[in-house]
Design a protein around this motif. Structure first.
Motif, mmCIF file in Angstrom:
data_model
loop_
_atom_site.group_PDB
_atom_site.id
_atom_site.type_symbol
_atom_site.label_atom_id
_atom_site.label_comp_id
_atom_site.label_asym_id
_atom_site.label_seq_id
_atom_site.Cartn_x
_atom_site.Cartn_y
_atom_site.Cartn_z
ATOM 1 N N LEU A 196 0.922 -1.099 -0.094
ATOM 2 C CA LEU A 196 -0.142 0.027 0.040
ATOM 3 C C LEU A 196 0.873 1.255 -0.121
ATOM 4 N N TRP A 197 1.819 1.416 0.774
ATOM 5 C CA TRP A 197 2.500 2.576 1.010
ATOM 6 C C TRP A 197 4.048 2.869 0.635
ATOM 7 N N LEU A 198 4.622 1.592 0.732
ATOM 8 C CA LEU A 198 6.226 1.724 0.491
ATOM 9 C C LEU A 198 6.592 2.147 -0.887
ATOM 10 N N GLU A 199 5.969 1.746 -1.859
ATOM 11 C CA GLU A 199 6.486 2.199 -3.222
ATOM 12 C C GLU A 199 6.684 3.576 -3.347
ATOM 13 N N LYS A 200 5.695 4.453 -2.953
ATOM 14 C CA LYS A 200 5.517 6.000 -3.278
ATOM 15 C C LYS A 200 6.753 6.644 -2.274
ATOM 16 N N ASN A 201 6.910 5.751 -1.104
ATOM 17 C CA ASN A 201 7.965 6.381 -0.195
ATOM 18 C C ASN A 201 9.115 5.631 0.075
ATOM 19 N N ILE A 202 9.642 5.059 -0.861
ATOM 20 C CA ILE A 202 10.678 4.251 -0.776
ATOM 21 C C ILE A 202 12.111 5.002 -0.728
ATOM 22 N N ASP A 203 12.222 6.060 -1.117
ATOM 23 C CA ASP A 203 13.303 7.153 -0.908
ATOM 24 C C ASP A 203 13.515 7.394 0.493
ATOM 25 N N THR A 204 12.560 7.634 1.245
ATOM 26 C CA THR A 204 12.451 8.013 2.325
ATOM 27 C C THR A 204 13.517 7.179 3.220
ATOM 28 N N PHE A 205 13.651 5.665 3.169
ATOM 29 C CA PHE A 205 14.326 4.981 3.831
ATOM 30 C C PHE A 205 15.782 4.636 3.145
ATOM 31 N N LYS A 206 16.035 5.381 1.986
ATOM 32 C CA LYS A 206 17.674 4.985 1.547
ATOM 33 C C LYS A 206 18.593 5.396 2.557
ATOM 34 N N ASN A 207 18.745 6.348 3.120
ATOM 35 C CA ASN A 207 19.992 6.644 4.244
ATOM 36 C C ASN A 207 19.766 5.651 5.173
ATOM 37 N N LEU A 208 18.654 5.129 5.920
ATOM 38 C CA LEU A 208 18.741 4.082 6.970
ATOM 39 C C LEU A 208 19.090 2.834 6.287
ATOM 40 N N TRP A 209 18.618 2.210 5.160
ATOM 41 C CA TRP A 209 18.988 1.106 4.638
ATOM 42 C C TRP A 209 20.334 1.294 4.445
ATOM 43 N N ASN A 210 21.129 2.352 3.951
ATOM 44 C CA ASN A 210 22.482 2.436 3.549
ATOM 45 C C ASN A 210 23.080 2.083 4.962
ATOM 46 N N LYS A 211 22.676 2.512 6.161
ATOM 47 C CA LYS A 211 23.633 2.484 7.372
ATOM 48 C C LYS A 211 23.247 1.000 8.031
ATOM 49 N N ILE A 212 22.152 0.348 7.608
ATOM 50 C CA ILE A 212 22.085 -1.175 8.034
ATOM 51 C C ILE A 212 22.886 -1.903 7.142
ATOM 52 N N ILE A 213 23.051 -1.736 5.567
ATOM 53 C CA ILE A 213 23.682 -2.687 4.869
ATOM 54 C C ILE A 213 25.224 -2.372 5.322
ATOM 55 N N MET A 214 25.654 -1.239 5.533
ATOM 56 C CA MET A 214 27.259 -1.076 5.695
ATOM 57 C C MET A 214 27.698 -1.466 7.216
ATOM 58 N N LYS A 215 26.643 -1.465 8.065
ATOM 59 C CA LYS A 215 26.872 -2.093 9.273
ATOM 60 C C LYS A 215 26.909 -3.499 9.709
ATOM 61 N N ILE A 216 25.873 -4.228 8.752
ATOM 62 C CA ILE A 216 25.743 -5.644 8.859
ATOM 63 C C ILE A 216 27.331 -6.074 8.324
ATOM 64 N N SER A 217 27.623 -5.756 7.113
ATOM 65 C CA SER A 217 28.777 -6.148 6.293
ATOM 66 C C SER A 217 29.978 -5.632 6.876
ATOM 67 N N GLY A 218 30.064 -4.846 7.940
ATOM 68 C CA GLY A 218 31.246 -4.441 8.601
ATOM 69 C C GLY A 218 32.225 -3.620 7.512
ATOM 70 N N ALA A 219 31.579 -2.891 6.595
ATOM 71 C CA ALA A 219 32.618 -2.322 5.741
ATOM 72 C C ALA A 219 33.015 -0.868 6.275
ATOM 73 N N THR A 220 34.105 -0.707 6.146
ATOM 74 C CA THR A 220 34.468 0.729 6.707
ATOM 75 C C THR A 220 34.623 1.733 5.603
ATOM 76 N N LEU A 221 34.908 1.432 4.265
ATOM 77 C CA LEU A 221 34.747 2.316 3.217
ATOM 78 C C LEU A 221 33.416 2.366 2.586
ATOM 79 N N ASN A 222 33.119 2.904 1.495
ATOM 80 C CA ASN A 222 31.926 3.006 0.705
ATOM 81 C C ASN A 222 31.983 1.993 -0.456
ATOM 82 N N PRO A 223 31.806 0.887 -0.352
ATOM 83 C CA PRO A 223 31.582 -0.184 -1.282
ATOM 84 C C PRO A 223 30.411 -0.066 -2.062
ATOM 85 N N ASN A 224 30.444 -0.737 -3.132
ATOM 86 C CA ASN A 224 29.094 -0.737 -3.917
ATOM 87 C C ASN A 224 28.219 -1.540 -3.180
ATOM 88 N N ARG A 225 26.966 -0.552 -2.881
ATOM 89 C CA ARG A 225 26.033 -1.051 -2.050
ATOM 90 C C ARG A 225 25.149 -2.430 -2.641
#
Length: 149
Positions: free
Chosen positions: A70-99
């Motif tokens: 219902l709601w996520l498609e129109k608002n998916i960009d809202t979660f872009k920064n959070l998703w990047n933080k989650i992915i980088m933290k889980i991966s343990g990456a220190t630099l900025n690899p290809n997401r």
């Protein structure tokens, strides 16, 4: 009485049906939960990668997936920064690899892919439901149905 938004089954529906207020609330909740999960975690101590992965799936993704067709498609960009933080933290990456590569490595597909999978599952379930009324309504009002099939 006229109201600008109302909450129905946990989803905030606003007057423009863009669910922006709902997305902002979910982002706030997810950021708070992410902060609690990672407050004492870094590369050297705290939760290991597997534990963090499981907690993200159970605590954060369940919030995002609820009623997401219902709601996520129109608002998916809202979660872009959070998703990047989650992915980088889980991966343990220190630099900025290809997401995209990191998402593949940690087995968390992009939010857009998750949304598409959930939407297809929803329509398959609705169309195969034994409840005749629901199934008939979905077939008659095929506006969303045509987008995906």
């Amino acid at each position: 009485r006229y109201v600008k938004s109302t909450k129905v089954l946990g989803v905030i529906i606003d007057e423009n049906l863009n669910f922006k207020q709902h997305a902002e609330q979910k982002l706030k909740e997810c950021n708070r939960k992410w902060g609690l999960l990672t407050r004492t975690t870094n590369r050297n101590h705290g939760l290991n990668v597997r534990s963090l992965y499981l907690l993200v799936k159970t605590v954060i993704l369940t919030k995002l997936h609820y009623a997401s067709p219902l709601w996520l498609e129109k608002n998916i960009d809202t979660f872009k920064n959070l998703w990047n933080k989650i992915i980088m933290k889980i991966s343990g990456a220190t630099l900025n690899p290809n997401r995209e590569l990191v998402e593949l490595a940690v087995q968390l597909p992009p939010l857009q892919i998750q949304l598409e999978v959930l939407t297809v599952k929803f329509f398959c379930k609705a169309l195969s439901d034994k409840d005749f009324v629901t199934s008939t309504l979905m077939q008659v009002d095929g506006s969303l149905y045509k987008e995906f099939f």
